[in-house]
Design an enzyme around this catalytic site. Structure first.
Site, PDB file in Angstrom:
ATOM      1  N   VAL A  66      42.230   9.080  25.789  1.00  0.00           N
ATOM      2  CA  VAL A  66      41.701  10.403  24.894  1.00  0.00           C
ATOM      3  C   VAL A  66      40.618  10.998  25.641  1.00  0.00           C
ATOM      4  O   VAL A  66      39.444  10.308  25.822  1.00  0.00           O
ATOM      5  CB  VAL A  66      41.419  10.251  23.594  1.00  0.00           C
ATOM      6  CG1 VAL A  66      41.205  11.328  22.707  1.00  0.00           C
ATOM      7  CG2 VAL A  66      42.702   9.308  22.962  1.00  0.00           C
ATOM      8  N   ARG A  67      40.538  12.503  26.074  1.00  0.00           N
ATOM      9  CA  ARG A  67      39.507  12.879  26.270  1.00  0.00           C
ATOM     10  C   ARG A  67      38.212  13.340  25.422  1.00  0.00           C
ATOM     11  O   ARG A  67      38.082  13.948  24.523  1.00  0.00           O
ATOM     12  CB  ARG A  67      39.797  14.629  26.598  1.00  0.00           C
ATOM     13  CG  ARG A  67      40.743  14.512  27.976  1.00  0.00           C
ATOM     14  CD  ARG A  67      41.154  16.143  28.323  1.00  0.00           C
ATOM     15  NE  ARG A  67      41.743  16.769  27.307  1.00  0.00           N
ATOM     16  CZ  ARG A  67      43.078  16.788  27.157  1.00  0.00           C
ATOM     17  NH1 ARG A  67      43.926  16.089  27.802  1.00  0.00           N
ATOM     18  NH2 ARG A  67      43.650  17.461  26.029  1.00  0.00           N
TER      19      ARG A  67
ATOM     20  N   LYS B 265      30.006   2.838  31.088  1.00  0.00           N
ATOM     21  CA  LYS B 265      30.730   3.458  31.979  1.00  0.00           C
ATOM     22  C   LYS B 265      30.971   2.502  33.376  1.00  0.00           C
ATOM     23  O   LYS B 265      30.033   1.643  33.533  1.00  0.00           O
ATOM     24  CB  LYS B 265      29.661   4.664  32.610  1.00  0.00           C
ATOM     25  CG  LYS B 265      29.505   5.839  31.666  1.00  0.00           C
ATOM     26  CD  LYS B 265      30.965   6.478  31.271  1.00  0.00           C
ATOM     27  CE  LYS B 265      30.629   7.501  30.175  1.00  0.00           C
ATOM     28  NZ  LYS B 265      31.483   7.809  29.424  1.00  0.00           N
TER      29      LYS B 265
ATOM     30  N   ALA C  95      33.814  -6.813  29.570  1.00  0.00           N
ATOM     31  CA  ALA C  95      33.248  -6.781  28.141  1.00  0.00           C
ATOM     32  C   ALA C  95      33.901  -6.066  26.961  1.00  0.00           C
ATOM     33  O   ALA C  95      34.146  -6.463  26.203  1.00  0.00           O
ATOM     34  CB  ALA C  95      31.829  -6.432  28.386  1.00  0.00           C
ATOM     35  N   TYR C  96      34.362  -4.808  27.589  1.00  0.00           N
ATOM     36  CA  TYR C  96      34.764  -3.807  26.635  1.00  0.00           C
ATOM     37  C   TYR C  96      36.082  -4.523  26.248  1.00  0.00           C
ATOM     38  O   TYR C  96      36.514  -4.427  25.187  1.00  0.00           O
ATOM     39  CB  TYR C  96      35.257  -2.468  27.313  1.00  0.00           C
ATOM     40  CG  TYR C  96      35.879  -1.616  26.305  1.00  0.00           C
ATOM     41  CD1 TYR C  96      35.114  -0.970  25.371  1.00  0.00           C
ATOM     42  CD2 TYR C  96      37.224  -1.215  26.481  1.00  0.00           C
ATOM     43  CE1 TYR C  96      35.819  -0.006  24.357  1.00  0.00           C
ATOM     44  CE2 TYR C  96      37.787  -0.431  25.950  1.00  0.00           C
ATOM     45  CZ  TYR C  96      37.325   0.281  24.941  1.00  0.00           C
ATOM     46  OH  TYR C  96      37.995   1.149  24.261  1.00  0.00           O
TER      47      TYR C  96
ATOM     48  N   GLN D 238      25.531  -5.888  29.329  1.00  0.00           N
ATOM     49  CA  GLN D 238      26.713  -5.277  28.956  1.00  0.00           C
ATOM     50  C   GLN D 238      27.789  -5.968  27.792  1.00  0.00           C
ATOM     51  O   GLN D 238      28.104  -5.467  26.746  1.00  0.00           O
ATOM     52  CB  GLN D 238      27.790  -4.781  30.044  1.00  0.00           C
ATOM     53  CG  GLN D 238      26.937  -3.875  30.989  1.00  0.00           C
ATOM     54  CD  GLN D 238      27.845  -3.229  31.789  1.00  0.00           C
ATOM     55  OE1 GLN D 238      29.096  -3.136  31.490  1.00  0.00           O
ATOM     56  NE2 GLN D 238      27.387  -2.318  32.826  1.00  0.00           N
TER      57      GLN D 238
HETATM   58  P1  NAP Z   1      33.082   8.346  21.712  1.00  0.00           P
HETATM   59  O1  NAP Z   1      33.488   9.969  21.779  1.00  0.00           O
HETATM   60  O2  NAP Z   1      31.928   7.886  22.495  1.00  0.00           O
HETATM   61  O3  NAP Z   1      32.712   8.212  20.230  1.00  0.00           O
HETATM   62  C1  NAP Z   1      32.388   6.985  19.702  1.00  0.00           C
HETATM   63  C2  NAP Z   1      31.866   7.353  18.128  1.00  0.00           C
HETATM   64  O4  NAP Z   1      31.480   5.856  17.712  1.00  0.00           O
HETATM   65  C3  NAP Z   1      30.704   8.085  18.225  1.00  0.00           C
HETATM   66  O5  NAP Z   1      30.540   8.905  17.044  1.00  0.00           O
HETATM   67  C4  NAP Z   1      29.335   6.984  18.248  1.00  0.00           C
HETATM   68  O6  NAP Z   1      28.342   7.676  17.607  1.00  0.00           O
HETATM   69  C5  NAP Z   1      30.191   6.061  17.227  1.00  0.00           C
HETATM   70  N1  NAP Z   1      29.226   4.801  17.596  1.00  0.00           N
HETATM   71  C6  NAP Z   1      28.831   3.896  18.359  1.00  0.00           C
HETATM   72  N2  NAP Z   1      28.243   3.021  17.816  1.00  0.00           N
HETATM   73  C7  NAP Z   1      28.128   2.914  16.706  1.00  0.00           C
HETATM   74  C8  NAP Z   1      27.298   2.364  15.768  1.00  0.00           C
HETATM   75  N3  NAP Z   1      26.698   1.226  16.104  1.00  0.00           N
HETATM   76  N4  NAP Z   1      27.369   2.895  14.430  1.00  0.00           N
HETATM   77  C9  NAP Z   1      28.050   3.699  13.951  1.00  0.00           C
HETATM   78  N5  NAP Z   1      28.625   4.679  14.831  1.00  0.00           N
HETATM   79  C10 NAP Z   1      28.625   4.199  16.158  1.00  0.00           C
HETATM   80  O7  NAP Z   1      34.408   7.516  21.958  1.00  0.00           O
HETATM   81  P2  NAP Z   1      36.005   7.801  21.397  1.00  0.00           P
HETATM   82  O8  NAP Z   1      36.556   7.940  22.643  1.00  0.00           O
HETATM   83  O9  NAP Z   1      36.123   8.744  20.418  1.00  0.00           O
HETATM   84  O10 NAP Z   1      36.192   6.198  20.848  1.00  0.00           O
HETATM   85  C11 NAP Z   1      36.470   6.066  19.299  1.00  0.00           C
HETATM   86  C12 NAP Z   1      37.236   4.557  19.608  1.00  0.00           C
HETATM   87  O11 NAP Z   1      38.474   4.697  19.961  1.00  0.00           O
HETATM   88  C13 NAP Z   1      36.270   3.483  19.962  1.00  0.00           C
HETATM   89  O12 NAP Z   1      36.591   2.436  19.272  1.00  0.00           O
HETATM   90  C14 NAP Z   1      37.022   3.133  21.200  1.00  0.00           C
HETATM   91  O13 NAP Z   1      36.700   2.024  21.834  1.00  0.00           O
HETATM   92  C15 NAP Z   1      38.366   3.684  21.249  1.00  0.00           C
HETATM   93  N6  NAP Z   1      39.371   3.935  22.371  1.00  0.00           N
HETATM   94  C16 NAP Z   1      39.063   5.088  22.890  1.00  0.00           C
HETATM   95  C17 NAP Z   1      39.868   5.389  24.026  1.00  0.00           C
HETATM   96  C18 NAP Z   1      39.862   6.812  24.698  1.00  0.00           C
HETATM   97  O14 NAP Z   1      40.431   6.984  25.727  1.00  0.00           O
HETATM   98  N7  NAP Z   1      38.920   7.595  24.360  1.00  0.00           N
HETATM   99  C19 NAP Z   1      41.001   4.601  24.277  1.00  0.00           C
HETATM  100  C20 NAP Z   1      41.118   3.499  23.640  1.00  0.00           C
HETATM  101  C21 NAP Z   1      40.209   3.113  22.505  1.00  0.00           C
HETATM  102  P3  NAP Z   1      27.187   8.521  18.322  1.00  0.00           P
HETATM  103  O15 NAP Z   1      27.381   9.744  18.582  1.00  0.00           O
HETATM  104  O16 NAP Z   1      25.809   8.281  17.701  1.00  0.00           O
HETATM  105  O17 NAP Z   1      26.917   7.677  19.800  1.00  0.00           O
END
Ligand code: NAP
Length: 276
Positions: A230-231, A95, A192-193, A105
């Protein structure tokens, strides 16, 4: 061995990954694997989709754990003789106000987002069948972070000849530079992200090039994408897209028809190829 097509989505117990599995269950003509590093969270997500009348399958996968990746690889090889669709969605982000030291991080974020994703690719790409589709979920933040790099780094990350080994060296150097607090002096942006997602986008460009060189006749299409804002637990409730809307571009790339020969090796958002 089953001849049924098979799709795998990493990090799909919640968020965008879960929405990708939901959409693939409706649209992909085969078995769809919801994967999670935690089996209980994964099974709960499977049960949630079953409530919606869908039939995802489950396999454990922690992308930080090489043994876990190899167990999935062996399972897919034995049961299906390979795989047809791979969506590398798993990712983490600290965060904005997290007080964890930046060097920590950097190490933790790169470990999952870049090195974990790369390890999944190393183990699973050789299994991808002809006409397979591979989607690496990156972020628009990779583009903005690229813009924040020195000219020298930008040139390297935009190069059409950079190798995977050179990319790994650069990602490793970023982590080392943060530990010495010299990353900004060395031309890195302060995210870092963002750097981890530069790694995912550039890795995708390299992998697509290697597919062209080594498996041209197999018609595999591999792309990086941004799902939008995305939410989810990662981005919070103020983001503009629902998880199902965030799944649209990754699912579009995962289901490119057999007749398509593009996009390939691109960075795609809102189903549109973006300049890298
Ligand atoms: P999220 O709700 O935090 O979900 C992330 C998922 O990745 C969770 O299922 C988490 O599992 C899993 N994960 C994390 N570390 C892992 C590991 N070592 N092995 C296997 N699974 C792991 O995030 P999200 O927003 O859906 O993001 C999904 C992807 O979209 C990510 O790559 C993110 O960077 C990308 N993204 C998101 C946004 C956005 O606005 N949300 C924008 C651009 C890109 P746990 O439940 O076990 O933690």
């Amino acid at each position: 061995m089953s001849n049924v097509p098979v799709a795998v989505v990493t990090g799909s117990n919640k968020g965008i990954g879960l929405a990708i599995v939901r959409a693939l269950c409706k649209q992909f003509p085969g078995d769809v694997y919801l994967t999670s590093r935690d089996s209980d969270r994964g099974q709960a997500a499977v049960a949630q989709l079953q409530q919606e009348g869908l039939r995802p399958l489950f396999h454990q996968l922690d992308i930080d754990d090489l043994e876990s990746i190899r167990a999935l690889r062996d399972f897919l090889k034995e049961k299906y003789g390979g795989l047809n669709v791979l969506v590398n969605n798993a990712g983490i982000a600290f965060k904005v106000h997290d007080t964890t030291p930046f060097a920590v991080q950097a190490e933790v974020t790169l470990k999952t987002n870049f090195f974990g994703t790369r390890n999944v690719c190393t183990e699973l790409l050789p299994l991808v069948k002809p006409y397979g589709r591979v989607v690496n979920v990156s972020s628009m933040v990779s583009s903005s972070a690229l813009g924040g790099c020195s000219q020298e780094l930008q040139q390297k990350f935009r190069s059409d000849t950079i190798t995977e080994e050179e990319l790994v060296q650069l990602m490793t150097k970023f982590v080392e530079d943060t530990k010495k607090s010299v990353h900004e002096k060395e031309g890195w942006p302060n995210t870092a992200y963002g750097v981890s997602k530069i790694g995912v986008t550039v890795l995708s460009r390299i992998q697509a090039r290697l597919l062209n060189e080594q498996r041209k006749g197999d018609h595999i299409l591999l792309n990086a994408c941004c799902p939008g804002w995305v939410r989810t637990d990662m981005a919070g409730p103020k983001a503009t897209k629902s998880p199902d809307e965030g799944a649209e571009t990754p699912v579009y790339l995962a289901l490119l028809p057999a007749t398509a020969d593009a996009p390939h090796g691109q960075f795609v958002s809102n189903k549109t190829v973006r300049t890298w």
